[in-house]
Write a protein that holds these residues in place. Structure first.
Motif, short mmCIF file in Angstrom:
data_model
loop_
_atom_site.label_atom_id
_atom_site.label_comp_id
_atom_site.label_asym_id
_atom_site.label_seq_id
_atom_site.Cartn_x
_atom_site.Cartn_y
_atom_site.Cartn_z
N ARG A 373 0.83 -1.19 0.00
CA ARG A 373 0.00 0.00 0.00
C ARG A 373 0.87 1.24 0.00
O ARG A 373 2.07 1.18 0.23
N PHE A 374 0.23 2.38 -0.23
CA PHE A 374 0.96 3.64 -0.27
C PHE A 374 1.66 3.87 1.07
O PHE A 374 1.04 3.80 2.13
N ALA A 375 2.97 4.09 1.02
CA ALA A 375 3.79 4.38 2.20
C ALA A 375 3.91 3.19 3.15
O ALA A 375 4.19 3.37 4.32
N SER A 376 3.72 2.00 2.64
CA SER A 376 3.81 0.81 3.50
C SER A 376 4.94 -0.08 3.03
O SER A 376 5.21 -0.19 1.83
N ASP A 377 5.59 -0.74 3.98
CA ASP A 377 6.62 -1.71 3.63
C ASP A 377 6.13 -3.15 3.85
O ASP A 377 6.92 -4.08 3.87
N VAL A 378 4.83 -3.31 4.03
CA VAL A 378 4.24 -4.63 4.24
C VAL A 378 3.75 -5.18 2.91
O VAL A 378 2.97 -4.53 2.20
N THR A 393 3.49 -5.25 -6.80
CA THR A 393 2.89 -3.96 -7.14
C THR A 393 2.96 -3.04 -5.93
O THR A 393 3.15 -3.49 -4.80
N ARG A 394 2.79 -1.76 -6.21
CA ARG A 394 2.68 -0.79 -5.12
C ARG A 394 1.72 0.30 -5.55
O ARG A 394 1.48 0.52 -6.74
N ALA A 395 1.14 0.97 -4.57
CA ALA A 395 0.23 2.06 -4.86
C ALA A 395 1.04 3.29 -5.24
O ALA A 395 1.92 3.72 -4.49
N GLY A 396 0.77 3.85 -6.42
CA GLY A 396 1.52 5.02 -6.89
C GLY A 396 2.44 4.65 -8.02
O GLY A 396 2.88 3.51 -8.14
N GLY A 399 5.23 9.14 -11.35
CA GLY A 399 4.90 10.54 -11.14
C GLY A 399 4.67 10.88 -9.69
O GLY A 399 4.64 12.05 -9.31
N GLU A 400 4.50 9.84 -8.85
CA GLU A 400 4.22 10.08 -7.45
C GLU A 400 5.41 9.70 -6.57
O GLU A 400 5.29 9.55 -5.37
N ALA A 401 6.58 9.51 -7.19
CA ALA A 401 7.73 9.01 -6.44
C ALA A 401 8.12 9.94 -5.31
O ALA A 401 8.41 9.51 -4.19
N VAL A 402 8.15 11.27 -5.57
CA VAL A 402 8.56 12.21 -4.53
C VAL A 402 7.58 12.19 -3.38
O VAL A 402 7.95 12.10 -2.20
N ALA A 403 6.29 12.24 -3.72
CA ALA A 403 5.27 12.21 -2.67
C ALA A 403 5.36 10.90 -1.89
O ALA A 403 5.16 10.87 -0.68
N ASP A 404 5.69 9.81 -2.60
CA ASP A 404 5.79 8.52 -1.94
C ASP A 404 6.90 8.52 -0.90
O ASP A 404 6.71 8.06 0.22
N VAL A 405 8.05 9.06 -1.27
CA VAL A 405 9.17 9.12 -0.33
C VAL A 405 8.80 9.96 0.89
O VAL A 405 9.04 9.59 2.04
N GLU A 406 8.17 11.13 0.63
CA GLU A 406 7.80 12.00 1.73
C GLU A 406 6.80 11.31 2.66
O GLU A 406 6.91 11.40 3.89
N THR A 407 5.86 10.62 2.07
CA THR A 407 4.86 9.96 2.90
C THR A 407 5.46 8.80 3.67
O THR A 407 5.08 8.53 4.80
N LEU A 409 8.51 8.66 4.82
CA LEU A 409 9.19 9.25 5.97
C LEU A 409 8.20 9.62 7.05
O LEU A 409 8.41 9.39 8.24
N SER A 410 7.05 10.19 6.62
CA SER A 410 6.02 10.55 7.57
C SER A 410 5.46 9.30 8.25
O SER A 410 5.21 9.29 9.45
N ALA A 411 5.26 8.24 7.46
CA ALA A 411 4.70 7.02 8.01
C ALA A 411 5.63 6.42 9.05
O ALA A 411 5.19 5.89 10.07
N ARG A 412 6.95 6.50 8.80
CA ARG A 412 7.89 5.99 9.79
C ARG A 412 7.78 6.75 11.10
O ARG A 412 7.86 6.18 12.19
N GLY A 413 7.55 8.05 10.98
CA GLY A 413 7.36 8.84 12.18
C GLY A 413 6.12 8.41 12.93
O GLY A 413 6.11 8.32 14.16
N VAL A 414 5.05 8.13 12.18
CA VAL A 414 3.82 7.66 12.81
C VAL A 414 4.04 6.33 13.51
O VAL A 414 3.58 6.12 14.64
#
Length: 806
Positions: A373-378, A393-396, A399-407, A409-414
């Motif tokens: 899933r988006f921003a998931s490593d599962v 497969t992955r969500a994104g 064109g969404e690579a930058v947003a994916d990386v940012e999310t 990082l955010s997900a790891r914080g969560v």
């Protein structure tokens, strides 16, 4: 070397063969995050129901068939007739389904007024020691092994992970040598005994078996008995072995669990030997004795067959009634999962709009993906558990690579914040500081006011697939769906999932064909594949021409609320705006019809409006009935079932044998969707007839352990299977435990040839774990599979009944 030969080989070899056989008789338990229905009798399909019933009475102390008063009630209210009983008797006399034991009709009728009695399992040493000492050793063993196993098998729920460097057996020995609980409770020297035990599980099995006098003949049943006492922990060990073998690897966890349980037996025998030696010698003799069905088992199996004959008669009557015509040139085609919950919605959709044609196909839509899933490593394996993923497969997308990386990082914080708030030291500080901020969220969640979550980005293969692979996949799926021509302007690919809250078993309500996840990812991947211009161009060479005006759009059917969300934003769809609006209106109207019908069966459902909110109720233990009631699988053109109410009880797979050159699609249906449906059917069957062994217990007292499964209360063994509330409404059963009836419109010769090539599937039908019928050109149940690759016409069956009655 066969199993029988191995049991008479060297003692050590016989012990390991018996351990292997016992482990294979345990059904796997998938973790809660991706739980799927599993046939609890897996590994025992080579025997009949009567034989397995006799076996499970010995090793588990449970009955495998409903009480006789249940059958008597069906006979009294007309759901079952004397004719059904006579037919079941006649079939038992023709086959070995009940062994040599076949009662006459009068004996069968008198049995309906009798109680078959309780099933008593053969004793373990722990049970003999408990009777001699007054100390509940089985409960103590269950607690101590469960306490250790919950940490060893933990899937991430625990804050401190147990090291897994040296295997389960070694980890248990390390823990057990420091656990003084057994000694405090009366088993002196247990820690020293474990420390002196062999360092490897195989050697421990050999040593303990020798110490207990467990020879080759007794070992298979005794080892099976010990694994059954471990409940869900043995099942989870079997799951890990299943997963390892699917990936061409090995796993020793299940064997290690057996060795651990056997060492407990050895220690207790050494401690209580003067008191239990004679009882144990008698038990060993009973374990070594052959296991064959008795007359009670034969009678119960015949009653079960009679109830299923009655159900088949009702199904035949429905299929023989006139239905509704299928749209000749539909404006919309909607492909749903074969899941029984789709039958009701498909019928409603075609009923509210004659310009819609529905299609049934396995809900992973031929796209076996390991998805992140988006921003998931599962990695979520969204495909039948019988298969390996064909793509990642992955969500994104790019064109969404930058947003994916940012999310990410955010997900790891969560995740870090989440671990902080659950940590032993910091959790109280978290509640003190952040608790008030959660009040608003709790209120909104409790009242079902949470805001709608944004749709995930479009799932995409990673790495991208080449055109040849994409085209081959598209062709295979379309032909398997019997959708290689006559495309509508709008084709909907609709997966399904369940929108529920506060439900550990939520994944059991999702799509079994998608590995216990929702089917949205697979539907979106297929829609994108079939909208791809290069793929369409390549398909022309295969004889499949998709019109340029045809658009594929994915959707998700929420089976709890009976609403459908369309992912129209995945594709440029301006030219189809009117068609999408038309489809949306039809889907909404069908949802209202389906909800109204379902409200009649759900407890405390005041009307169709209440259905949509049940999944948001934190206290709702029955948000929906899932697949309860499933009793049939039909592979035939939609015209055979359109307009006929199958009451949400039938798996419906579209299939046209005349378009299936070589019967490759038929082979796929019989070896994959039918097998998955059999797992579902038999899980509901087992959870109903033997809830103590195969059921998930009471939802009201469930606690999640290790992120794997549930226990009842604050301890005890792990519980697999369906919760009681999934099959019972508090007053009566909502699932009729009938083995699945499979109806296929295809030549009997083609079906027989496929069964001959797949002995595992054939065994399911030969031993009556499934029933098989071939439909004729009018869609009637004309021929019954009688076993051993033989068929019997239903006209001939009526003649058999006349002879039996005479």
């Amino acid at each position: 070397m066969t199993n029988a030969d191995a049991l008479h080989a060297a003692p050590e070899a016989a012990i390991h063969t018996a351990a292997e056989a016992a482990g294979r008789a345990i059904a796997p338990l998938w973790p809660l995050a991706s739980s799927v229905a599993v046939n609890p009798y897996l590994g025992q399909a080579e025997q009949s129901l009567a034989e397995v019933a006799a076996r499970l009475k010995r090793v588990a102390g449970v009955r495998s068939i409903m009480p006789r008063h249940w059958f008597a009630a069906r006979l009294a209210d007309g759901r079952m007739t004397d004719a059904d009983l006579r037919m079941a008797l006649a079939r038992a006399a023709q086959t070995s389904a009940t062994g040599p034991l076949v009662p006459d009709f009068d004996r069968l009728m008198s049995a309906l007024t009798e109680d078959a009695g309780d099933a008593e399992p053969l004793p373990t040493i722990a049970e003999l020691a408990a009777a001699a000492s007054g100390i509940d050793w089985p409960a103590i063993i269950e607690d101590r092994i469960g306490n250790w196993a919950s940490a060893w098998f933990d899937e991430g729920q625990a804050m401190w992970a147990m090291p897994r460097d040296h295997g389960a057996y070694a980890a248990w020995r390390l823990q057990a040598t420091h656990d003084l609980t057994p000694e405090i409770l009366g088993l002196a020297g247990f820690a020293r005994f474990v420390a002196a035990a062999p360092e490897s599980a195989p050697m421990a099995l050999e040593q303990a078996s020798a110490a207990l006098g467990c020879g080759g003949d007794a070992a298979p049943a005794y080892f099976h008995r010990l694994l059954v006492t471990l409940g869900g922990w043995a099942q989870y060990g079997r799951y890990q072995l299943w997963q390892a073998e699917l990936g061409q690897r090995s796993d020793t966890g299940l064997r290690d669990l057996l060795a651990i349980r056997l060492l407990w037996e050895q220690a207790l025998f050494a401690h209580y030997r003067p008191l239990i030696a004679d009882g144990w010698a008698a038990a060993m003799a009973r374990y070594a004795a052959p296991c064959a069905p008795g007359m009670d088992d034969a009678i119960d199996a015949i009653l079960q067959e009679a109830a299923e004959i009655a159900g088949q008669r009702d199904l035949a009557a429905v299929l023989a009634t006139p239905g509704s015509p299928v749209a000749a040139a539909p404006l919309v085609q909607a492909a749903f999962c074969i899941d029984v919950r789709s039958e009701r919605f498909r019928r409603a959709l075609e009923g509210v709009d004659a310009q819609v044609q529905t299609i049934g196909f396995a809900g992973f839509f031929g796209i076996g993906a390991s998805h992140r899933r988006f921003a998931s490593d599962v990695a979520e394996h969204r495909l039948p558990v019988l298969l390996n993923a064909g793509m990642t497969t992955r969500a994104g997308g790019d064109g969404e690579a930058v947003a994916d990386v940012e999310t990410r990082l955010s997900a790891r914080g969560v995740r870090a914040w989440g671990r902080f708030k659950l940590a032993a030291v910091s959790s109280f500080a978290f509640v003190e500081a952040a608790g008030p901020a959660y009040v608003v969220k709790l209120v909104r969640d409790a009242l079902g006011l949470e805001s709608a979550a944004a749709l995930e980005p479009m799932p995409r293969p990673e790495p991208p697939l080449d055109i040849a692979t994409r085209a081959a996949s598209a062709e295979a799926v379309l032909r398997a769906m019997s959708l290689a021509q006559d495309f509508a302007p709008l084709v909907l690919i609709i997966g399904h999932g369940a929108g529920v809250t506060n439900n550990p078993h939520a994944s059991a309500l999702h799509c079994g064909a998608c590995g216990g996840y929702a089917g949205d990812v697979n539907a979106r991947l297929l829609a994108a594949l079939l909208n791809d211009a290069p793929v369409r161009a390549a398909l022309v060479d295969t004889g499949i021409t998709i019109p340029a005006a045809t658009l594929f759009v994915a959707g998700l059917h929420d089976t709890t609320a009976d609403t459908v969300t369309l992912f129209a934003g995945d594709h440029a769809a301006d030219s189809h705006a009117a068609a999408l609006a038309h489809a949306g209106q039809a889907l909404a109207a069908a949802g209202l019809v389906a909800r109204t019908e379902r409200a009649l069966a759900l407890p405390h459902a005041a009307g169709a409006g209440s259905i949509a909110h049940r999944g948001k109720d934190w206290a709702e233990i029955r948000p929906e009935w899932g697949l309860a009631g499933c009793n049939a699988f039909i592979a035939a053109p939609r015209r055979r079932t359109a307009g006929r109410s199958l009451s949400g009880r039938a798996f419906l797979h579209d299939y046209d044998w005349q378009a299936d050159s070589g019967f490759g699609v038929l082979e796929l249906i019989l070896t994959a969707p039918v097998v998955v449906a059999s797992w579902i059917s038999l899980q509901y069957y087992g959870s109903t007839v033997a809830p103590a062994l195969f059921g998930g217990g009471n939802k009201l007292i469930h606690n999640v352990v290790g992120g794997i499964g549930v226990v009842e209360g604050n301890g005890g063994t792990l519980r697999g299977g369906l919760p009681w509330q999934s099959v019972h409404d508090g007053v009566d059963f909502r699932h009729d435990p009938l083995r699945l009836t499979v109806c296929v419109e295809a030549p009997q010769e083609a079906i027989s040839a496929i069964l001959a090539r797949h002995p595992g599937v054939r065994a399911l039908f030969d031993n009556r774990w499934l029933h098989l019928f071939a439909l004729d050109a009018e869609g009637r149940m004309a021929w019954r599979y009688a076993g051993d690759l033989q068929w019997e016409s239903e006209v001939a069956a009526d003649r058999v009944l006349e002879i039996a009655a005479a």
